[in-house]
Design a protein around this motif. Structure first.
Motif, short mmCIF file in Angstrom:
data_model
loop_
_atom_site.label_atom_id
_atom_site.label_comp_id
_atom_site.label_asym_id
_atom_site.label_seq_id
_atom_site.Cartn_x
_atom_site.Cartn_y
_atom_site.Cartn_z
N ARG A 12 -6.29 13.60 3.98
CA ARG A 12 -4.86 13.37 4.12
C ARG A 12 -4.30 14.39 5.10
O ARG A 12 -4.88 15.45 5.28
CB ARG A 12 -4.17 13.53 2.77
N PRO A 13 -3.14 14.10 5.72
CA PRO A 13 -2.57 14.99 6.72
C PRO A 13 -2.47 16.43 6.23
O PRO A 13 -2.72 17.36 7.00
CB PRO A 13 -1.19 14.40 6.96
N SER A 14 -2.14 16.63 4.94
CA SER A 14 -1.96 18.00 4.45
C SER A 14 -3.27 18.78 4.49
O SER A 14 -3.28 20.00 4.41
CB SER A 14 -1.39 17.98 3.03
N GLU A 15 -4.41 18.05 4.62
CA GLU A 15 -5.71 18.74 4.65
C GLU A 15 -6.19 18.93 6.09
O GLU A 15 -7.31 19.35 6.31
CB GLU A 15 -6.74 17.91 3.87
N LEU A 16 -5.35 18.55 7.06
CA LEU A 16 -5.74 18.67 8.46
C LEU A 16 -4.93 19.78 9.13
O LEU A 16 -3.79 20.05 8.72
CB LEU A 16 -5.48 17.35 9.19
N SER A 17 -5.51 20.38 10.17
CA SER A 17 -4.76 21.39 10.93
C SER A 17 -3.74 20.68 11.81
O SER A 17 -3.81 19.46 11.98
CB SER A 17 -5.71 22.19 11.81
N GLY A 18 -2.82 21.45 12.35
CA GLY A 18 -1.78 20.86 13.20
C GLY A 18 -2.39 20.11 14.38
O GLY A 18 -1.97 19.01 14.73
N THR A 43 -4.72 3.20 11.70
CA THR A 43 -4.64 1.73 11.75
C THR A 43 -3.29 1.21 11.29
O THR A 43 -3.07 0.00 11.24
CB THR A 43 -5.74 1.10 10.87
N LEU A 44 -2.36 2.13 10.95
CA LEU A 44 -1.07 1.71 10.38
C LEU A 44 -0.32 0.65 11.21
O LEU A 44 0.12 -0.36 10.65
CB LEU A 44 -0.20 2.94 10.14
N PRO A 45 -0.18 0.82 12.53
CA PRO A 45 0.57 -0.20 13.28
C PRO A 45 -0.05 -1.60 13.16
O PRO A 45 0.67 -2.59 13.05
CB PRO A 45 0.49 0.30 14.73
N LEU A 55 2.09 9.74 8.05
CA LEU A 55 2.56 9.53 6.68
C LEU A 55 1.70 10.35 5.74
O LEU A 55 0.48 10.19 5.73
CB LEU A 55 2.46 8.05 6.32
N PRO A 56 2.32 11.23 4.96
CA PRO A 56 1.54 12.15 4.12
C PRO A 56 0.73 11.43 3.04
O PRO A 56 -0.24 11.98 2.53
CB PRO A 56 2.61 13.05 3.50
N THR A 57 1.13 10.22 2.71
CA THR A 57 0.44 9.54 1.61
C THR A 57 -0.81 8.82 2.06
O THR A 57 -1.59 8.35 1.24
CB THR A 57 1.37 8.53 0.95
N LEU A 58 -0.98 8.67 3.37
CA LEU A 58 -2.12 7.92 3.87
C LEU A 58 -3.19 8.84 4.43
O LEU A 58 -2.90 9.95 4.89
CB LEU A 58 -1.67 6.94 4.97
N THR A 59 -4.45 8.38 4.39
CA THR A 59 -5.53 9.17 4.98
C THR A 59 -5.42 9.07 6.50
O THR A 59 -4.65 8.26 7.03
CB THR A 59 -6.90 8.61 4.57
N ALA A 60 -6.23 9.89 7.18
CA ALA A 60 -6.22 9.89 8.65
C ALA A 60 -6.51 8.48 9.17
O ALA A 60 -5.79 7.98 10.05
CB ALA A 60 -7.25 10.88 9.17
N HIS A 96 0.83 -1.19 0.00
CA HIS A 96 0.00 0.00 0.00
C HIS A 96 0.88 1.26 0.00
O HIS A 96 0.72 2.15 -0.82
CB HIS A 96 -0.89 -0.04 1.25
N LEU A 97 1.84 1.28 0.93
CA LEU A 97 2.72 2.44 1.04
C LEU A 97 3.55 2.61 -0.23
O LEU A 97 3.79 3.73 -0.69
CB LEU A 97 3.63 2.30 2.25
N ALA A 98 4.02 1.49 -0.81
CA ALA A 98 4.83 1.56 -2.02
C ALA A 98 4.06 2.23 -3.14
O ALA A 98 4.57 3.10 -3.84
CB ALA A 98 5.27 0.16 -2.44
N ARG A 99 2.78 1.83 -3.27
CA ARG A 99 1.98 2.42 -4.34
C ARG A 99 1.80 3.91 -4.11
O ARG A 99 1.97 4.72 -5.02
CB ARG A 99 0.61 1.73 -4.39
N GLU A 100 1.48 4.28 -2.88
CA GLU A 100 1.27 5.70 -2.57
C GLU A 100 2.55 6.50 -2.81
O GLU A 100 2.51 7.62 -3.29
CB GLU A 100 0.81 5.87 -1.12
N ASN A 101 3.68 5.91 -2.45
CA ASN A 101 4.95 6.61 -2.66
C ASN A 101 5.24 6.80 -4.14
O ASN A 101 5.80 7.81 -4.55
CB ASN A 101 6.10 5.85 -2.00
#
Lengths: 848, 260
Positions: B154-160, B123-125, B113-118, A482-487
């Protein structure tokens, strides 16, 4: 703090090294190509233009063959009579004059009775000239040959064949087979290089008997008396011997030969420079990519400079100055690496028999071009990022997070769309247009435009494409997928630029393999349709061989007919054309001919057969009289006696063997076709044919299938050379991916630290980077293949009338290329992935 | 006023089984002239279900203590335990597993991670571990941080502040035994910071979470059950039920006595 500073510096050093590497590679390919081409040129120049006689007399040719330096003559066998030497010698100002013999088709056999491999270069027989003022050969060892039982060989051939002085050497001449004692070895020209050609020298008298014509010379070499200008002697000799001869001074001779030679070599040079261009094109992407990333990563540093009062121009200048230094250093290293590339090319060509013996030639031009290319490309590549850097608002220095603003892709879309549309239009045009020349150039223009258009569009396509094929990644590899694709999609410009290098390389490789496969299929098909004979006797490269062979085959029991085919150049109705010369009596048994009008009978006497295209383009029909100028200057009037459908083996036009011989065509066969009588034991005939030909290792006996394989072997060999060269651009592409990934890893150091902190292990991390790399390379490979298929089929279509009639797309090979693309991704990721996994967690988190 | 040195550190948290503890934990950076003792034989325990703040001037070793306790950095001497696990006996892979399964992290910034949604960040871990998140718990956590409407951003669309709340939710989502937070409000305005701190406080009160937070902000420290003061690699003081004023007062003591 010093810790972070040091780390930063170290990281910069690595970044710098990576972008430097891109320049080194690009320049290395350019300089390597130039060094190799110069070396090649020098060797050929030696072979064809070395002549130390002050003035030369040669029989005049009616026109240039345009094929000099390729071993293909005009088919003329004109000579100078021996008596002329005395006439020349009597001319005032001539110090010495001697006739010489020089003939192609004279081969040296090695100890095992096999023809010494010349890699397509000619086997040459010469007369030994004892007067050093007139000779272009220098004895290295032993002495000059005397009589027909002694021979001298060029040093390389003697060494290749493993002969030492005193050994008995077998030489196959255009006449009889000769056994002679090796009494001397010599070097040819200034550097001694012979470009693979073998040279066998006999005493003049013996040379005339063995492979010349008694009483005749190939030409006369003259040395002038002291104090008399060569031009004066030239004019006097010309006046003394009358018309029908070319008299040239040494420099004129060199120029004339150089002109021919350059034409012959132009192809190789263009070919290699095209590859250098591709390498540079690919290299430019890497440099551009690298600089964009370098500047992006230094946004804060540059913003700080701006905040401290640096003007925009100053920031731009500082980035450009860095590029300049990097360009100069990179070019210097690239120049040095170019020697390695040239050495590699030399051994590559050596594999195919083209041995270049002299040292590598290092010309000033090479240095100038290398620096021009390396420095200019780097500056160009750095300019855009530098301007962007200058626009960095000073406030960016205060921000923690440098958000790289995604610039709009709209201009790209429009620009790329227009180019792509134009490219497609040109390609479609190529399919519609009738004229081959126009079609081929349309394909060329179309291919280039399409390539540029696709590259421009590539960031636009990257996102949907990678999301599409990337959909399987999370399913197969979980989070790292998933991360690879997003990157891979997070910076489409960067991904696209990285993939472009591979795309260009694979487009060319797959395009060429389609052309190769189609050519091979066409060879099969056309030989099926054009040959009627059971067996073909020929050398591997259609080199001329003795007519005696045909004579010997003719007397074998069970052989029904033997057809000799010779080639020459002639001007038919004022247009230079390659013509075949075949005996009308056996034409039908050797070739599968399909006449539209007229027939084989029309060849008899002064007849002429032409294929349908030639007839159509010249407006000839049966009964028309065509004025023909043969290579030796003789004019004959030929009558068109038949028009046949395109025949691969016969070519454009056929004249009778009688006409050819009468006009002084060379008395050497290029192909001999054998038909076996229907009611005899075919196996027995075959074995007696084989037994007879055993005495002539120059030629081989082939049935139609074997003949087709031999022809295809040549196509495959050419393809191998092309692919080996393209392999270099693929290597550059791999390094480009490594470069981008490594820089991405540096850029994402903190992110990687975070992932490690919250529980991603090293294996998963490596996998993530590997998958990103594979996604990028597969993206490049897929579009490379698509473009390659378009180019390949387009070119095959354009060349349909040139004999490539079959359209074949080798599916297995295309899949193989795709797999190689994926593998390249895996390989390119090895180092960056290891680097990422090796990052110290705390340092990574602390990085800003 | 008691002298800093009079506080017996052994007294700290001995009754209940601790979620994490250290035994003579020592960390030394550099060698020779550049040798710096960041932690000097620190004994500390963090009781389960307690919110502990670690304070101290810059260079006191508070971040290093957290890094060593959380398995992010190797110790020079002594031991660090998470639950019953002794960290120095673990290899890199085991440490990774420990961080993934038993520890939650909240950093000062760049938490996401900027590429992932909130939601994907939260749930990343578990995604990394290849586990399905406990949906009911996840819902509870998301509702507690109040991010339900922004989950697909995505993080860039969220406030600090929102980003830090996502980071908190991520740290919680895996039900870790302990959460380490490194200046979680350092980059936030006071309103957003208060939101984040209130959330951390609530997770301790309502969900029994154990949290260790490094901070230099007396306001942040006042949300904790207990404050530990570090100076020169040693624990020099402890304060239960802190208030902003008391913490501020204590910190001023450091300024007045810039001692060894």
């Amino acid at each position: 703090m010093w810790h972070a500073t040091l780390r930063n510096l170290l990281a910069h050093k690595l970044r710098l090294a990576l972008s430097g590497l891109a320049i080194v590679l690009g320049v290395a390919f350019v300089s390597g190509t130039m060094i190799f081409t110069d070396t090649l040129g020098k060797t050929f120049e030696n072979l064809f233009a070395s002549t130390s006689a002050d003035v030369n007399v040669e029989p005049a040719s009616a026109f240039d063959s345009g094929l000099a330096g390729t071993g293909e003559g005009t088919g003329a066998a004109s000579t100078v009579p021996e008596s002329l030497v005395d006439t020349v010698r009597d001319v005032d100002g001539v110090a010495a004059a001697a006739g010489f013999v020089r003939t192609e088709g004279v081969y040296v056999l090695d100890g095992n009775g096999n023809v010494l491999d010349t890699g397509g270069a000619p086997g040459i027989g010469i007369s030994w000239e004892p007067d050093p003022d007139l000779s272009s050969s220098t004895l290295v060892d032993g002495r000059a040959p005397r009589g027909a039982a002694q021979v001298a060989l060029d040093v390389d051939s003697a060494e290749k064949a493993g002969y030492t002085l005193g050994d008995t050497v077998t030489v196959l001449t255009t006449g009889p087979r000769v056994q002679a004692e090796l009494v001397g070895t010599f070097s040819f020209g200034d550097s001694g290089g012979s470009a693979g050609a073998s040279l066998a020298a006999f005493e003049t008298r013996a040379a005339q008997e063995l492979f010349g014509t008694p009483g005749q010379f190939s030409g006369i070499g003259i040395s002038t008396a002291d104090g008399i200008a060569e031009e004066t002697v030239r004019d006097r000799v010309a006046a003394a011997i009358g018309d029908g001869y070319d008299v040239r001074t040494a420099s004129e001779q060199a120029e004339a030969l150089a002109g021919d030679f350059e034409e012959g070599l132009a192809f190789v040079e263009t070919f290699l420079l095209a590859f250098a261009g591709i390498a540079l094109f690919v290299g430019t992407f890497i440099i551009l990519n690298t600089f964009s990333m370098l500047v992006a990563q230094r946004t804060r540093e540059l913003a700080l400079l701006r905040a401290l009062g640096a003007g925009r121009a100053q920031v731009t200048r500082s980035v450009l100055a860095e590029a300049l230094v990097l360009g100069i250093v990179g070019s210097t290293l690239g120049l040095a690496a170019g020697f390695g590339v040239a050495t590699g090319l030399r051994s590559l060509f050596g594999q195919f028999g083209l041995t270049l013996d002299g040292g590598l030639v290092f010309a000033t031009d090479t240095v100038l071009w290398s620096y021009a290319v390396g420095v200019l490309v780097t500056l160009m590549a750095a300019y855009l990022p530098a301007r962007r850097a200058a626009k960095t608002p000073p406030v960016a220095a205060m921000r923690d997070d440098h958000v790289s603003v995604e610039r709009s892709l709209r201009r790209r879309t429009v620009f790329g769309g227009v180019l792509t549309a134009a490219g497609v239009a040109a390609m479609v045009g190529a399919f519609i247009v009738q004229d081959d020349g126009t079609a081929a150039s349309l394909v060329g223009v179309g291919a280039l435009t399409l390539l540029l258009g696709t590259i421009a569009l590539s960031p636009v396509i990257a996102r949907p494409f990678l999301r599409g094929i990337g959909a399987v990644l999370p399913r197969l590899f979980g989070t790292s997928g998933h991360l690879a694709r997003e990157n891979a999609v997070r910076n489409p410009r960067r991904t696209a630029a990285t993939a472009s290098a591979l795309m260009v390389g694979l487009a060319l490789v797959s395009g060429f393999s389609i052309i190769g496969a189609s050519t091979n299929a066409s060879v099969d098909n056309s030989l099926d349709q054009s040959l009627g004979a059971d067996y073909v006797v020929s050398t591997a490269v259609a080199a001329p061989f003795s007519a005696e062979i045909a004579q010997e085959i003719r007397v074998i029991d069970g052989v029904e007919s033997v057809t000799q085919q010779r080639f020459g150049q002639a001007q038919l109705g004022g247009v230079q054309t390659s013509v075949s010369a075949v005996d009308a009596a056996t034409l039908d048994s050797a070739f599968a001919l399909d006449y539209l009008t007229g027939g084989t009978e029309g060849l008899r006497g002064e007849g002429l057969l032409v294929d349908e295209d030639t007839a159509a383009s010249r407006g000839w029909s049966v009964g028309d009289r065509v004025e023909a100028l043969l290579a030796n200057g003789e004019r004959v009037e030929l009558t068109v006696g038949g028009v046949y459908t395109t025949n691969q083996a016969l070519g454009l036009a056929v004249i009778s063997l009688d006409t050819f011989t009468a006009a002084g065509g060379e008395a050497l066969d290029r192909f001999v076709y054998v038909d076996v009588a229907p009611d005899v034991d075919a196996a027995a005939v075959r074995s007696s044919l084989k037994a007879t030909l055993d005495a002539y290792p120059v030629v081989t006996l082939k049935d139609q299938a074997q003949f087709a394989d031999e022809q295809k072997g040549q196509v495959d060999q050419l393809l191998m050379i092309i692919n080996a060269l393209l392999g270099l651009s693929v290597i550059i592409a791999v390094l480009g991916i490594v470069n981008t990934l490594a820089l991405s890893v540096i850029e994402r150091t903190r992110e990687i630290g975070l992932l490690r902190a919250i529980g991603m292990d090293r294996r998963q991390l490596r996998q993530m980077i590997r998958l990103e790399s594979v996604a990028i390379s597969v993206y490049g490979a897929v579009f490379g293949l698509i473009l390659g298929i378009v180019f390949g089929t387009g070119l095959v279509q354009a060349l349909a009338d040139q004999g490539i009639s079959q359209q074949v797309i080798p599916g297995g090979r295309m899949l193989l290329f795709l797999a190689i693309g994926a593998l390249i991704g895996v390989l390119a990721a090895v180092w960056p992935a290891r680097r990422a996994a090796g990052l110290k967690l705390l340092d990574a988190i602390a990085t800003t | 006023m008691t002298s800093v040195r009079d506080i017996p550190t052994q007294r700290v948290g001995v009754q209940a089984p601790p979620a994490a503890r250290s035994v003579r934990l020592t960390k030394v950076f550099g060698e020779g002239d550049t040798r710096v003792v960041a932690l000097d034989a620190v004994d500390v325990a963090f009781r389960a279900g307690q919110f502990t703040a670690i304070m101290g001037p810059s260079g006191s070793g508070k971040s290093t203590l957290m890094h060593c306790m959380a398995g992010l950095d190797a110790v020079t001497d002594g031991h660090a335990h998470i639950g019953d696990t002794e960290l120095s006996s673990l290899n890199d892979r085991q440490l990774t597993m420990l961080r993934r399964d038993k520890i939650g992290f909240i950093f000062q910034a760049y938490n996401l991670l900027p590429t992932l949604t909130a939601l994907e960040n939260i749930t990343l871990p578990m995604d990394i571990a290849g586990r399905r998140p406990d949906q009911a718990w996840l819902d509870t956590v998301i509702d507690t941080v109040g991010l339900r409407p922004r989950l697909n951003h995505r993080p860039s669309e969220l406030s600090g502040g929102q980003q830090q709340r996502v980071a908190c939710a991520r740290a919680m989502a895996n039900r870790p035994e302990i959460i380490f937070a490194d200046e979680p409000t350092g980059n936030l305005d006071s309103k957003s910071g208060a939101d984040v701190l209130a959330f951390l406080r609530r997770s301790v009160m309502e969900m029994g979470q154990t949290i260790v937070m490094v901070t230099h902000d007396p306001v942040a420290a006042s949300y904790a059950d207990r404050v530990l003061f570090l100076a020169d690699g040693r624990i020099v003081d402890e304060m239960l039920s802190p208030t902003r004023e008391r913490v501020l007062e204590r910190m001023k003591a450091f300024d007045r006595q810039p001692e060894a």
